[in-house]
Design an enzyme around this catalytic site. Structure first.
Site, PDB file in Angstrom:
ATOM      1  N   HIS A 247       0.835  -1.198   0.000  1.00  0.00           N
ATOM      2  CA  HIS A 247       0.000   0.000   0.000  1.00  0.00           C
ATOM      3  C   HIS A 247       0.869   1.246   0.000  1.00  0.00           C
ATOM      4  O   HIS A 247       2.025   1.214   0.402  1.00  0.00           O
ATOM      5  CB  HIS A 247      -0.978   0.014   1.184  1.00  0.00           C
TER       6      HIS A 247
ATOM      7  N   HIS B 132       0.927   5.466   0.922  1.00  0.00           N
ATOM      8  CA  HIS B 132       0.345   6.537   1.720  1.00  0.00           C
ATOM      9  C   HIS B 132       0.443   7.846   0.943  1.00  0.00           C
ATOM     10  O   HIS B 132       1.520   8.183   0.435  1.00  0.00           O
ATOM     11  CB  HIS B 132       1.122   6.719   3.030  1.00  0.00           C
TER      12      HIS B 132
END
Length: 144
Positions: free
Chosen positions: A106, A108
């Protein structure tokens, strides 16, 4: 944990991708799901999660990585338009010693303002109504 451990299909992001856990969605297509970080470091902190089951960037195949990065740029642009920060941090962690806490790849997107300190990664849980309002503003700023 090592960088090359086995992928755990029961991790929180895998559950969110499967619809087993809720999220405050910003964007979704065939490659990624983007949603608000419920422990934001800054207002508007958005996560972009590739749908490929990979622990980190080093495990993600090149096509999925390329697709994810195009979406990261698209969503970061929408964050900039919607929230008008002074800057944006885009980051991604690989392995626990690097700060990774959820072992599904993932990215940010963290808006920054010069006069506001950055919160701690995984710190205080945000107000859900505020997150929903931010998500709506960011989603509304998305362009093709």
């Amino acid at each position: 944990m090592s960088l090359d451990g086995a992928y755990d299909s029961g991790n929180i992001f895998a559950k969110i991708l499967k619809g087993e856990m809720p999220c405050v969605k910003v964007y979704e297509d065939d490659a990624v799901l983007a949603f608000m970080d419920i422990f934001p470091q800054s207002p508007g902190h958005t996560l972009v999660v590739p749908k490929s089951p990979a622990r980190n960037l080093l495990d993600l195949d090149d096509d999925a990585l390329q697709a994810a990065m195009v979406r990261v740029k698209k969503i970061a642009t929408a964050v900039r338009t919607a929230l008008d920060p002074d800057g944006i941090v885009i980051t991604q962690f690989n392995g626990a010693p690097a700060g990774q806490t959820v072992f599904h790849i993932h990215f940010h997107i963290i808006p920054r303002w010069e006069d506001k300190p950055l919160g701690r990664h995984g710190g205080t849980q945000a107000d859900m109504d505020e997150l929903k309002a931010q998500a709506e503003r960011i989603a509304g700023a998305l362009t093709d």
